[in-house]
Design an enzyme around this catalytic site. Structure first.
Site, short mmCIF file in Angstrom:
data_model
loop_
_atom_site.label_atom_id
_atom_site.label_comp_id
_atom_site.label_asym_id
_atom_site.label_seq_id
_atom_site.Cartn_x
_atom_site.Cartn_y
_atom_site.Cartn_z
N ASP A 178 -45.99 -131.09 -66.69
CA ASP A 178 -46.36 -131.18 -65.28
C ASP A 178 -46.32 -132.62 -64.77
OD1 ASP A 178 -47.00 -128.43 -65.57
OD2 ASP A 178 -48.98 -128.96 -66.30
N ALA A 224 -54.37 -133.57 -82.51
CA ALA A 224 -53.82 -134.62 -83.37
C ALA A 224 -54.61 -134.67 -84.66
CB ALA A 224 -53.87 -135.96 -82.64
N GLN A 225 -53.95 -134.39 -85.78
CA GLN A 225 -54.66 -134.30 -87.05
C GLN A 225 -54.69 -135.62 -87.81
OE1 GLN A 225 -52.68 -131.20 -89.24
NE2 GLN A 225 -53.52 -129.56 -87.99
N GLY A 226 -53.53 -136.26 -87.91
CA GLY A 226 -53.37 -137.36 -88.87
C GLY A 226 -54.27 -138.55 -88.64
N GLU A 228 -48.80 -142.72 -93.98
CA GLU A 228 -47.93 -141.63 -93.53
C GLU A 228 -46.48 -142.09 -93.55
OE1 GLU A 228 -49.39 -140.24 -89.76
OE2 GLU A 228 -51.23 -139.43 -90.61
N ARG A 241 -40.85 -141.80 -82.54
CA ARG A 241 -42.22 -142.31 -82.68
C ARG A 241 -42.62 -142.38 -84.14
NH1 ARG A 241 -47.28 -139.90 -83.26
NH2 ARG A 241 -46.48 -137.80 -82.90
N ARG A 270 -39.97 -139.10 -89.35
CA ARG A 270 -39.95 -137.69 -88.98
C ARG A 270 -38.57 -137.17 -88.60
NH1 ARG A 270 -45.51 -137.30 -85.37
NH2 ARG A 270 -46.94 -137.50 -87.13
N HIS A 306 -42.75 -131.38 -80.92
CA HIS A 306 -44.05 -132.01 -81.16
C HIS A 306 -44.40 -133.09 -80.15
CE1 HIS A 306 -47.50 -133.36 -83.44
NE2 HIS A 306 -46.99 -134.57 -83.63
N HIS A 360 -41.72 -132.14 -85.06
CA HIS A 360 -42.50 -132.41 -86.26
C HIS A 360 -41.89 -131.60 -87.39
CE1 HIS A 360 -45.78 -133.01 -89.03
NE2 HIS A 360 -46.32 -133.88 -88.18
N GLU A 405 -48.76 -139.67 -73.58
CA GLU A 405 -47.44 -139.09 -73.85
C GLU A 405 -46.57 -138.97 -72.61
OE1 GLU A 405 -45.49 -135.21 -76.16
OE2 GLU A 405 -47.66 -135.51 -76.13
N THR A 436 -54.50 -134.60 -77.61
CA THR A 436 -55.41 -135.40 -78.43
C THR A 436 -56.20 -134.52 -79.39
OG1 THR A 436 -55.67 -137.09 -76.72
CG2 THR A 436 -57.41 -136.94 -78.36
N SER A 478 -57.17 -135.07 -69.47
CA SER A 478 -58.44 -135.37 -70.13
C SER A 478 -58.26 -135.60 -71.62
CB SER A 478 -59.44 -134.22 -69.90
OG SER A 478 -58.92 -133.00 -70.41
N GLY A 479 -57.10 -136.13 -72.02
CA GLY A 479 -56.90 -136.56 -73.39
C GLY A 479 -57.44 -137.96 -73.58
#
Length: 650
Positions: A298, A131-133, A199, A470, A374, A435, A319, A459, A128, A98-99
């Site tokens: 999973d 996820a901040q950025g 970024e 990524r 990263r 991450h 990260h 993902e 999801t 459910s993302g």
């Protein structure tokens, strides 16, 4: 068997490197393809997936949103799509996860049929939501698709599939506009236009964001739309156990999924014409991860057991900047289930990294300093920590205006302030944490897999976009683009398929053990938790940011031994092959994913992107090949490597 696939623009040729990994299946097909070290065919990653797999015939017979969240329950749909037997449900489309990928796809296919969204916890509990950025997209006149593509290819160490990169970078802006039309609220500048951040790894300001809670805002908008769609039913607390598959001539076909309702302890079988796997990553194979507790691999494990092709699992993104609790003035009372992320945007906004002697170190490692990709920043921090025998470094943004810091990073500021740290005046203690999985279930340009009726997005998928690393904020973008691209082929497949109401009897049912409160179950749970911590320790010690052949082989051996010991204990305690329980099944999946990562890492004899090994410290152009683990029935003698059930022979 691990296979390498040559990259370079959109044409990929296939080279088989024969290496049998413990616990991984070995391919049993090479029919109709002539090869001598290299397969002769030139096939693109995206177009070629379906064609390639036609050649290869298998020869086997908590957050703000949570406070406001009201449980969706399992809303009823018409009897035609959900029969009265509560343990068997029939839908046109089953969406696992459910993302952003699962919800975006569900909203589109719901226009054509009934949809079950199956989620392991509450619907908002996904990567999801953490996820901040933001989401990267070309929305500025000074930016270009070509520039976004170049940044993506450079960050991915040129292992990306160029055609996939072009598709995602080209279609990305439209996906953002669709979110805005659905009610997602992103930050705007004083000129009224979207505020675009920058970024690490990006040459332009192109990150659309909602302060430092972008994923949460996207999730909110999508969930609101899903709740209001009468064709979508959401099943909370349903843990996906295994995909339901059958053999149809040369093809493997997916018919749905078995789940465990973790609140009622009842097995619920979903029979569907089409299944989308959007279950996220596998961060919890490591002891410290920014992923939520549900990210136990999973989907990747289920797909592997269902004979899906797996690719690029060696590329685990750490990260560089997760909050280091040890460096906080006030320590958290209890250990976190997942590390708190300090977004890439802090460095993009001018944040500087220092060691504990207040020496800025990033310019020593890369001319891009804090704005390096990263993988570079994570290795640099790792090197500093090892050389100096320290446990964290410092990320300082306090030289920026207080108002700007609080407006751009309110969530981070509030979290740190709980523990006595004012980020407008003090540096943030940070350390790398697992991450993102750049690898996963191999997908074509429309999210298709080699298993008929099974699509992947997000993902859990390996589309060829990320390559060996990524680029920041490309993950939500990829999820949106591929969720949308999987819609039309899914509809076509749905229309050409029919639901057999007897299909639920084709497979034996998983069994929930009786007396879950017994000493036996308590012992199994306790042992499983111990084994989980030990597996995570092995992965961090031997399969972390810097690797070596010796350490990887040690990990392979120790994981194999640990898994054997755990299975022996389970079955001696009375556990059976068809039994299911949340902790045991998660452990099964963690073992499967850990072995896939180690196997893939051992097959790559170079250092590229996120995979750095001291034995092969340089990039080798001849080895610019995605790593592929092919399916077969060979060497599936562990519980984690085979499906619980066998299809009944008619």
């Amino acid at each position: 068997m691990t296979t390498s696939i040559a990259g370079g623009s959109s044409n990929l040729h296939y080279r088989l490197s024969f290496r049998q990994a413990k616990g991984c299946r070995q391919s049993s097909w090479i029919s109709s393809l002539t090869f001598n070290g290299c397969l002769r065919n030139e096939i693109s990653w995206s177009d070629g997936l379906s064609k390639l797999l036609q050649f290869q015939r298998y020869k086997f017979s908590r957050s703000t949103i949570s406070k406001n969240w009201k449980p969706l329950g399992t809303r009823k749909v018409s009897v035609s799509s959900c029969l009265r037997d509560s343990t068997v449900k029939y839908f046109d489309f089953a969406v696992i996860g459910s993302g952003v990928a699962g919800l975006r796809y569900a909203l589109e296919v719901a226009k054509y049929g009934t949809v079950a969204v199956i989620t392991k916890a509450e619907p908002h509990e996904s990567n999801t939501n953490y996820a901040q950025g933001g989401v990267s997209a070309v929305l500025s006149p000074s930016d270009s698709v070509e520039s976004h593509m170049q940044d993506t290819m450079v960050a991915g160490a040129y292992l990306c599939d160029e055609e996939t990169v072009r598709v995602v970078c080209t279609e990305g802006p439209d996906r953002i506009r669709e979110l805005i039309a659905m009610g997602a609220m992103f930050d705007h500048g004083e000129d009224g236009n979207l505020h675009l951040a920058r970024e690490g790894g990006h040459s332009h300001h192109r990150i659309v964001h909602a302060a430092d809670m972008t994923g949460r805002e996207i999730e909110r908008a999508l969930l609101e739309a899903v709740v209001n769609d009468p064709n979508i039913s959401v099943f909370e607390h349903h843990f996906a156990i295994d995909l339901l598959t059958s053999q149809d001539g040369p093809d493997m076909v997916c018919h749905g999924v078995d789940t465990l309702n973790t609140e009622t302890q009842q097995v619920v079988r979903f029979i569907s014409k089409v299944t989308l796997l959007a279950s996220g990553g596998a961060g919890h194979i490591y002891p410290s991860t920014t992923n939520p507790p549900v990210a136990t691999g999973d989907g990747m494990a289920m797909a592997h057991r269902a004979q899906a092709v797996i690719s690029n699992m060696e590329f685990v993104q750490f990260h560089p900047t997760a909050l280091a609790d040890e460096g906080l003035p006030i320590k958290p009372i209890k250990a976190r289930e997942n590390a708190f992320l300090i977004t890439e945007a802090v460095r993009g906004d001018g944040g500087i990294l220092y060691n504990l002697d207040w020496e800025r170190f990033m310019p020593l490692y890369d001319e891009r300093a804090e704005l390096a990709p990263r993988d570079v920043v994570a290795r640099s921090i790792d090197d500093q920590l090892k050389k100096r025998c320290e446990k964290y470094v410092l990320l300082d943004i306090s030289h920026k205006p207080r108002e700007k810091i609080l407006s751009h990073f309110p969530n981070i500021a509030a979290e740190c302030l709980q523990y006595g740290l004012d980020i407008t005046r003090q540096p943030i203690p940070v350390v790398p944490a697992a991450h993102y999985m750049c690898g996963g279930v191999r997908a074509g340009l429309q999210g298709e897999t080699n298993v008929q009726g099974l699509y992947v997005a997000g993902e859990v998928a390996c589309t060829g976009l990320h390559g060996a690393n990524r680029l920041a904020s490309n993950s939500l973008l990829e999820a949106l683009v591929f969720a949308r691209r999987a819609v039309q082929p899914s509809i076509d497949h749905m229309k050409s398929s029919s639901l057999d109401l007897s299909a639920s009897n084709w497979w034996a049912r998983p069994v929930v053990p009786n007396s879950p409160g017994s000493n036996v179950m308590d012992n199994v749970s306790r042992k499983t938790r111990e084994v989980r911590r030990e597996l995570q320790s092995i992965m961090w010690k031997y399969v972390g940011i810097v690797r070596s052949t010796t350490r990887l082989e040690t990990a392979e051996g120790e994981i194999s031994e640990l898994e054997a010991q755990w299975e022996k204990y389970l079955f001696e305690e009375g556990w059976e092959q068809t039994m299911v329980g949340l902790e045991a099944c998660e452990m099964r999946n963690l073992f499967c994913c850990a072995k896939l990562v180690v196997s893939s890492a051992l097959a790559r004899h170079e250092s590229r992107g996120l995979h750095y090994t001291i034995d092969f410290p340089h990039v080798e152009e001849s080895k610019r090949l995605p790593t592929v683990i092919l399916p077969s029935l060979v060497n599936n003698n562990t519980w984690s490597s085979r499906q619980l059930h066998k299809q009944v022979i008619f």
